[in-house]
Every structure is written in structure tokens, then in C-alpha cells.
Design a protein around this motif. Structure first.
Motif, mmCIF file in Angstrom:
data_model
loop_
_atom_site.group_PDB
_atom_site.id
_atom_site.type_symbol
_atom_site.label_atom_id
_atom_site.label_comp_id
_atom_site.label_asym_id
_atom_site.label_seq_id
_atom_site.Cartn_x
_atom_site.Cartn_y
_atom_site.Cartn_z
ATOM 1 N N MET A 41 -69.040 -55.529 69.372
ATOM 2 C CA MET A 41 -69.514 -56.839 69.761
ATOM 3 C C MET A 41 -68.536 -57.923 69.311
ATOM 4 S SD MET A 41 -72.030 -57.810 71.463
ATOM 5 C CE MET A 41 -73.419 -58.825 71.659
ATOM 6 N N ASP A 42 -67.924 -57.737 68.108
ATOM 7 C CA ASP A 42 -66.964 -58.716 67.599
ATOM 8 C C ASP A 42 -65.727 -58.785 68.498
ATOM 9 O OD1 ASP A 42 -68.601 -59.372 65.503
ATOM 10 O OD2 ASP A 42 -67.607 -58.038 64.065
ATOM 11 N N GLU A 43 -65.312 -57.621 69.040
ATOM 12 C CA GLU A 43 -64.152 -57.611 69.933
ATOM 13 C C GLU A 43 -64.433 -58.404 71.201
ATOM 14 O OE1 GLU A 43 -62.590 -53.734 70.777
ATOM 15 O OE2 GLU A 43 -62.718 -53.145 68.673
ATOM 16 N N ILE A 44 -65.615 -58.289 71.743
ATOM 17 C CA ILE A 44 -66.002 -59.028 72.952
ATOM 18 C C ILE A 44 -65.991 -60.521 72.668
ATOM 19 C CG2 ILE A 44 -67.874 -59.478 74.578
ATOM 20 C CD1 ILE A 44 -68.624 -56.499 74.303
ATOM 21 N N GLU A 45 -66.590 -60.913 71.538
ATOM 22 C CA GLU A 45 -66.613 -62.341 71.188
ATOM 23 C C GLU A 45 -65.213 -62.874 70.937
ATOM 24 O OE1 GLU A 45 -69.306 -62.968 67.948
ATOM 25 O OE2 GLU A 45 -71.045 -62.334 69.113
ATOM 26 N N ALA A 46 -64.372 -62.095 70.298
ATOM 27 C CA ALA A 46 -62.990 -62.522 70.035
ATOM 28 C C ALA A 46 -62.214 -62.652 71.344
ATOM 29 C CB ALA A 46 -62.293 -61.531 69.103
ATOM 30 N N GLY A 47 -62.401 -61.714 72.244
ATOM 31 C CA GLY A 47 -61.740 -61.774 73.551
ATOM 32 C C GLY A 47 -62.215 -62.961 74.363
ATOM 33 N N TYR A 48 -63.510 -63.204 74.296
ATOM 34 C CA TYR A 48 -64.099 -64.333 75.020
ATOM 35 C C TYR A 48 -63.581 -65.652 74.445
ATOM 36 C CZ TYR A 48 -67.633 -67.000 77.531
ATOM 37 O OH TYR A 48 -68.276 -67.886 78.361
ATOM 38 N N ALA A 49 -63.516 -65.763 73.147
ATOM 39 C CA ALA A 49 -63.002 -66.970 72.492
ATOM 40 C C ALA A 49 -61.533 -67.181 72.853
ATOM 41 C CB ALA A 49 -63.178 -66.875 70.976
ATOM 42 N N ALA A 50 -60.768 -66.108 72.899
ATOM 43 C CA ALA A 50 -59.362 -66.214 73.281
ATOM 44 C C ALA A 50 -59.229 -66.678 74.727
ATOM 45 C CB ALA A 50 -58.664 -64.872 73.091
ATOM 46 N N LEU A 51 -60.098 -66.198 75.599
ATOM 47 C CA LEU A 51 -60.102 -66.614 77.000
ATOM 48 C C LEU A 51 -60.405 -68.108 77.117
ATOM 49 C CD1 LEU A 51 -59.969 -65.871 80.001
ATOM 50 C CD2 LEU A 51 -62.381 -65.275 79.873
ATOM 51 N N ILE A 52 -61.412 -68.571 76.378
ATOM 52 C CA ILE A 52 -61.777 -69.994 76.385
ATOM 53 C C ILE A 52 -60.613 -70.830 75.855
ATOM 54 C CG2 ILE A 52 -63.326 -71.719 75.389
ATOM 55 C CD1 ILE A 52 -64.688 -69.992 77.496
ATOM 56 N N ARG A 53 -59.978 -70.377 74.811
ATOM 57 C CA ARG A 53 -58.833 -71.075 74.229
ATOM 58 C C ARG A 53 -57.682 -71.159 75.244
ATOM 59 N NH1 ARG A 53 -59.392 -68.542 69.796
ATOM 60 N NH2 ARG A 53 -57.907 -66.885 70.246
#
Length: 177
Positions: free
Chosen positions: A1-13
Motif C-alpha cells: 500500500m505504501d508503494e502505491i501511495e508513494a507512486g501516486y504522490a510522485a505522479l502528483i508531484r
């Protein structure tokens, strides 16, 4: 789940960074769009004769809407944009403008085409349009459509070259056998 959130945050960034870069580039381009469009047109002019179309100058329309006795402009053009039509044509104020387009001709000049129809006859008026005016009326759509026309032409040329290469190879292997 942390990987998904990190990937999503990177996408938003990354989206945010791209928006900032877009604003910066647009600021650098501001006021120079006409000059850019003129350069693009000059570079594309030699290809317009190959990739452009002969546009309708005038013709008659039957009851089904089919055009006959059509006359076309001699030089080919690439249509780059459409805008809300003027209420009447500059050459004849009694003719309502049904459709209004920006086109690039074989000389690398922008023209504005205004089509009128009375239900039986379709005719057009064309007038020169400077690159700044073309951008002012048609905006970035003119640049985008010019780019797309050239890209589509290149894609077709690449496919043709590949097909010719395949044919030549086929003929070479056939001769060896």
C-alpha cells in the motif's frame, strides 16, 4: 500500500512540475506566437503541394446536398483551423458567411477562406492573413494542426519507405532462388 501511495504522490508531484514548466514556457513564448507560426509556415511550404488539398472555390448543390460543377483553387492548401464565421463577406456584404477557415497555401502564406451558400450555390472568398492575425483569430490550433499535418505525412512516408524496402527484399530473395 505504501508503494502505491508513494507512486501516486510522485505522479502528483510530476504533474505539478509539468504545469509549472508549461507556465514558464508559455511566458517565454508570449508575444512571439506570430513569428513562430510564420517560421513554421515557411518551413512547411515546400510540402504543402504534396500533402495539401485542392479546396472548393465554388460549385452548385443539388437537392441531396451533392456538389456538381465544382471549381477548385489551383494551389493546394492545408486547413489549419475553423472559427466562428463573420456575419458577411468583405467582398459582398449581401453574402452570409457559413464557414470560415484558416489555411496555409503552397507559397507558405496564410489565407482565410469564407464559404457562403444560398442553398443552390456554394462559393468562397479568400483573403491573405498575416501570421500574427492567423494566431490572433485561430490561436494555437493553427500551430497544432500544421504540426499534425506534417507528422501524419511523415508517418505515411515512413510506412511507404518500409513497404518499398520489404518489396525490394522480396524481389532480391526471389532472384536468388
Amino acid at each position: 500500500m505504501d508503494e502505491i501511495e508513494a507512486g501516486y504522490a510522485a505522479l502528483i508531484r510530476t504533474i505539478g512540475e509539468a504545469q509549472k514548466e508549461k507556465e514558464k514556457r508559455a511566458g517565454e513564448l508570449a508575444g512571439q506566437e506570430g513569428a513562430l507560426l510564420a517560421r513554421m509556415a515557411g518551413m512547411a511550404a515546400p510540402l504543402v503541394g504534396q500533402i495539401g488539398m485542392n479546396l472548393l472555390k465554388k460549385g452548385r448543390q443539388d437537392q441531396k446536398g451533392e456538389i456538381f460543377n465544382a471549381e477548385y483553387y489551383r494551389e493546394k492548401m492545408i486547413v489549419l483551423g475553423k472559427t466562428e464565421p463573420m456575419p458577411y463577406r468583405p467582398d459582398d456584404p449581401t453574402k452570409k458567411v457559413n464557414d470560415q477557415f484558416c489555411a496555409l497555401n503552397e507559397k507558405g502564406e496564410f489565407v482565410e477562406l469564407m464559404y457562403s451558400s444560398d442553398g443552390q450555390t456554394i462559393d468562397s472568398y479568400t483573403c491573405p492573413l498575416g501570421p500574427e492575425d492567423a494566431f490572433g483569430i485561430y490561436g494555437y490550433e493553427a500551430m497544432l494542426m500544421l504540426y499534425r499535418a506534417l507528422r501524419e505525412y511523415l508517418k505515411g512516408e515512413e510506412e511507404l519507405v518500409a513497404a518499398l524496402g520489404t518489396t525490394v527484399e522480396f524481389l532480391r530473395t526471389e532472384k536468388k532462388e
